[in-house]
Structures are given as C-alpha cells and as structure tokens.
Design an enzyme around this catalytic site. Sequence first.
Site, PDB file in Angstrom:
ATOM      1  N   TYR A  99      42.579  47.687  44.308  1.00  0.00           N
ATOM      2  CA  TYR A  99      42.881  46.442  43.598  1.00  0.00           C
ATOM      3  C   TYR A  99      44.021  45.686  44.269  1.00  0.00           C
ATOM      4  O   TYR A  99      43.986  44.456  44.395  1.00  0.00           O
ATOM      5  CB  TYR A  99      43.256  46.752  42.147  1.00  0.00           C
ATOM      6  N   ASP A 108      30.167  49.640  40.667  1.00  0.00           N
ATOM      7  CA  ASP A 108      31.550  49.190  40.531  1.00  0.00           C
ATOM      8  C   ASP A 108      32.174  48.959  41.916  1.00  0.00           C
ATOM      9  O   ASP A 108      31.602  48.222  42.723  1.00  0.00           O
ATOM     10  CB  ASP A 108      32.326  50.212  39.682  1.00  0.00           C
ATOM     11  N   HIS A 139      29.139  48.995  31.140  1.00  0.00           N
ATOM     12  CA  HIS A 139      29.532  49.167  32.541  1.00  0.00           C
ATOM     13  C   HIS A 139      29.202  50.577  33.036  1.00  0.00           C
ATOM     14  O   HIS A 139      28.992  50.779  34.232  1.00  0.00           O
ATOM     15  CB  HIS A 139      31.034  48.900  32.678  1.00  0.00           C
TER      16      HIS A 139
END
Length: 285
Positions: A199, A97, A266
């Site tokens: 982010y 990730d 994921h």
Amino acid sequence: MEHHDASVNGIRMHYLRAGSGPLLLFLHGFPQCAFAWEQQMAAFAGDYTVVAPDLRGYNLSDKPAALKDYRPAVLIEDLRQLLAHLGFERCHLVAHDWGGALAWNLAAASPQLIDKLVIINAPHPLLFARELRDNPAQQRASEYMLLLRSDKAERVLSEDGYRRLLSLFGDWDADAETLQRYRDAWAQPGALTGMLNYYRASPLHAPTATEPGVAALQLDPALFMVRVPTLVIWGERDTALLPGVLEGLEAYVPELRIERISAGSHWVVHEQPQRVSQLIAGFIG
C-alpha cells in the site's frame, strides 16, 4: 502439498506445489498468503501443476525492508522469474485482491506468459484510478488504506491478537485453526511491514491533504490493455471495492467474461470455494 523455495529477483520466495500438467498459478491478496488457495489447489491438482507462492513480504518468503522493493515493476518481475524457475513458458493465472493487481499488470506487460487469466475481486488499475479520483463513494470505501499506509499501522494491526486484521475477513466463517495460521503468518518477523509496503509503495490511493495520490497520475491506457482471455469473478457484497470498478472494463479487456456472485463478498473465494472452482474449471478447461 509440497513446500518449496525459489531464488527469484534477489529474494527467496516460498511456494506450495502439487499435481502435474499445465501450470495453474494462484496469487493471494492482503492479508492472506499461499495457503489461502489450498481448496482450489486440491480441486485442480489432478489435471494441473498447481502453484501458490507467498508473495514477497508475506509469511515464509523474504521481506525486504526498503519501500522501493515493493513497487509494481519489482513485484511483476518476481512473477516472471518464478515462472522461469518452475520451468514453464506459460500459465493459467488465478489471482485475488493484491494478487489480482499484479496479475492485471503482468497480463498487460507480458501477455505471452498467460494462456487464460482469472481475476477475483481485484480492479483493473485504470478503472480503480478513475473511481478513486472521481467517485466519492469509492473514496470513502477506500479510506481504510490511509491507516494501512500510516506509520502506526503495524502497531494498530497487531493489537489484541491482530483483531483488526481478522476483522477484515468480514462474515467469512473461518475456523479457529485457519485464523491461527493467519496470526502465525502475520507474526513472522517483518511480515506486517512487508504486507503494508504494498500500500505504501502504490500511488493508487485517494487524494489526501498532503498527498495527491491518483490525482497526480498520468496513466497511458495503451500500457494497460489486457489481450488474453479473461474471466472476472466478482463477489457483489464487496464493501471495499464498489461495482463502479467494473464499469467500462471491456474497453481494456477485449476478451472478457464477468461472473457476478450476488451472495459473495470480497472473500468469495473462501465463502463459495466450490462455485469459484467450477467457474475457473469451466473457463480454463
């Protein structure tokens, strides 16, 4: 498993360490932390020095408040200095990730630091930028990033005992103790903001009405070539990162092997830890 702190790049970075031998470094993603790798670390500690840091902003590591402190160049320098602190010139690097995003960039910028690279469900930046720009399905799959970049994200994600953060783990059947460890990590002062700043500081997001995101990026492919042997492990049931992010990867990673796990999501590293460890062992060994 030993707990340590390192002074790197102006922050204190907490990390887990065990074993002896060549360095095998593990990098976690969002919304995890170092202990996400405990099963893999136990599997490899007999043959390697295994290390997993809490990345800056997470759990027991420092959490700078400024957005500029989470830009890619800063995060990559953390890793270079951690390697020096550990006393190793090179490592095998395993990353998932957001940890994978950092690993792709480190491998491209400093290939001399990495013997072999293992990426788990983390897209190469050029291919992720392409899919975010051109693929409506990936744009829809990445809409969750808009919440994570918003001013209300800390409030929303902390509601109801971090219910929404826990829901990101999907069908991974984590036990109650593990989930409480995550709640405790997220409750560290400044942790939610630090985690979300990855982010907020990144231009890799779909275009919106107010921000161009990837549409404004001009990325030089030469700066993103990865010239180290690379294994990509991909859980094909990933709903946030669609299969398109793997298409054309060999153009940027000449020594590439891809292992697809059809029943993995994921969170394949947690769902199938033994399978993931076997693939890593076969590749780096």
